[in-house]
Design a protein around this motif. Structure first.
Motif, short mmCIF file in Angstrom:
data_model
loop_
_atom_site.label_atom_id
_atom_site.label_comp_id
_atom_site.label_asym_id
_atom_site.label_seq_id
_atom_site.Cartn_x
_atom_site.Cartn_y
_atom_site.Cartn_z
N GLY A 140 -12.57 11.34 -10.50
CA GLY A 140 -13.40 11.56 -11.44
C GLY A 140 -13.19 10.49 -12.70
O GLY A 140 -12.22 9.66 -12.88
N LYS A 141 -13.94 10.83 -13.70
CA LYS A 141 -13.92 9.92 -14.96
C LYS A 141 -12.63 10.17 -15.87
O LYS A 141 -12.12 11.31 -15.92
CB LYS A 141 -15.09 10.20 -16.01
CG LYS A 141 -15.27 9.40 -17.19
CD LYS A 141 -16.51 9.67 -17.86
CE LYS A 141 -16.83 8.66 -18.84
NZ LYS A 141 -16.65 7.34 -18.80
N VAL A 142 -11.95 9.36 -16.31
CA VAL A 142 -10.79 9.53 -17.12
C VAL A 142 -11.30 8.93 -18.53
O VAL A 142 -12.10 8.08 -18.80
CB VAL A 142 -9.50 8.60 -16.93
CG1 VAL A 142 -9.03 8.97 -15.39
CG2 VAL A 142 -9.95 7.03 -16.61
N ALA A 171 1.67 10.11 -12.92
CA ALA A 171 0.67 11.16 -13.71
C ALA A 171 1.68 12.23 -14.44
O ALA A 171 2.53 12.48 -13.67
CB ALA A 171 -0.27 11.84 -12.99
N VAL A 172 1.08 12.43 -15.82
CA VAL A 172 2.03 13.67 -16.50
C VAL A 172 1.13 14.65 -16.53
O VAL A 172 -0.18 14.44 -16.93
CB VAL A 172 2.66 13.16 -17.63
CG1 VAL A 172 3.23 13.95 -18.34
CG2 VAL A 172 3.46 11.97 -17.52
N GLY A 200 -2.47 6.69 -22.98
CA GLY A 200 -2.83 7.14 -21.79
C GLY A 200 -4.17 7.47 -21.48
O GLY A 200 -5.16 7.60 -22.26
N LEU A 201 -4.53 7.80 -19.92
CA LEU A 201 -5.79 8.11 -19.81
C LEU A 201 -5.83 9.45 -19.26
O LEU A 201 -5.27 9.55 -18.19
CB LEU A 201 -6.25 6.84 -18.68
CG LEU A 201 -6.34 5.48 -19.21
CD1 LEU A 201 -6.53 4.59 -18.09
CD2 LEU A 201 -7.73 5.62 -20.15
N GLU A 202 -6.62 10.40 -19.54
CA GLU A 202 -6.65 11.56 -19.31
C GLU A 202 -7.88 11.86 -18.26
O GLU A 202 -8.94 11.60 -18.31
CB GLU A 202 -6.73 12.38 -20.58
CG GLU A 202 -6.72 13.93 -20.13
CD GLU A 202 -6.82 14.89 -21.38
OE1 GLU A 202 -6.73 16.09 -21.28
OE2 GLU A 202 -7.00 14.31 -22.63
N CYS A 203 -7.37 12.66 -17.37
CA CYS A 203 -8.26 13.42 -16.29
C CYS A 203 -8.47 14.69 -16.34
O CYS A 203 -7.68 15.37 -16.25
CB CYS A 203 -7.93 12.78 -14.70
SG CYS A 203 -9.16 13.94 -13.54
N PRO A 204 -9.54 15.17 -17.17
CA PRO A 204 -9.70 16.58 -17.64
C PRO A 204 -9.66 17.39 -16.10
O PRO A 204 -9.41 18.75 -16.35
CB PRO A 204 -11.00 16.44 -18.43
CG PRO A 204 -11.76 15.40 -17.98
CD PRO A 204 -10.79 14.43 -17.44
N LYS A 205 -10.42 16.92 -14.99
CA LYS A 205 -10.37 17.82 -13.90
C LYS A 205 -9.02 17.99 -13.17
O LYS A 205 -8.86 19.29 -12.80
CB LYS A 205 -11.33 17.04 -12.93
CG LYS A 205 -11.54 17.68 -11.64
CD LYS A 205 -12.75 17.07 -10.78
CE LYS A 205 -12.88 17.83 -9.38
NZ LYS A 205 -13.76 17.22 -8.72
N CYS A 206 -8.20 16.91 -13.18
CA CYS A 206 -6.81 17.13 -12.85
C CYS A 206 -5.78 17.72 -13.51
O CYS A 206 -4.81 18.16 -13.24
CB CYS A 206 -6.46 15.92 -11.99
SG CYS A 206 -7.51 15.32 -10.51
N LYS A 207 -6.34 17.75 -14.90
CA LYS A 207 -5.50 17.97 -15.99
C LYS A 207 -4.13 17.44 -16.07
O LYS A 207 -3.09 17.76 -16.33
CB LYS A 207 -5.00 19.56 -16.03
CG LYS A 207 -6.33 20.41 -16.17
CD LYS A 207 -6.24 21.69 -16.25
CE LYS A 207 -7.15 22.52 -16.53
NZ LYS A 207 -7.80 23.55 -15.75
#
Length: 62
Positions: free
Chosen positions: A18-20, A52-53, A28-35
């Motif tokens: 998914g989009k980050v 990932a955190v 940081g780069l956030e993935c909202p789907k994986c949280k």
């Protein structure tokens, strides 16, 4: 030097593809789907699942 938009446009979450999005502080780069948040260190995104955190535990890149 902050991450360039061209690079951000092609980066994807390695877990879900998914989009980050870049965190406001640029650390940081956030993935909202994986949280999760993938850290950015010395302007290099660390796109490794084991690095990932969880978004709820993100305090910024060290």
């Amino acid at each position: 030097m902050p991450l360039k938009k061209d690079l951000l446009d092609i980066l994807a979450c390695p877990a879900c593809k998914g989009k980050v999005t870049l965190k406001p502080a640029g650390d940081g780069l956030e993935c909202p789907k994986c949280k999760v948040v993938y850290p950015v260190k010395d302007d290099i995104p660390i796109m490794l699942v084991d690095q990932a955190v969880k978004t709820s535990e993100w305090t910024g890149s060290k």
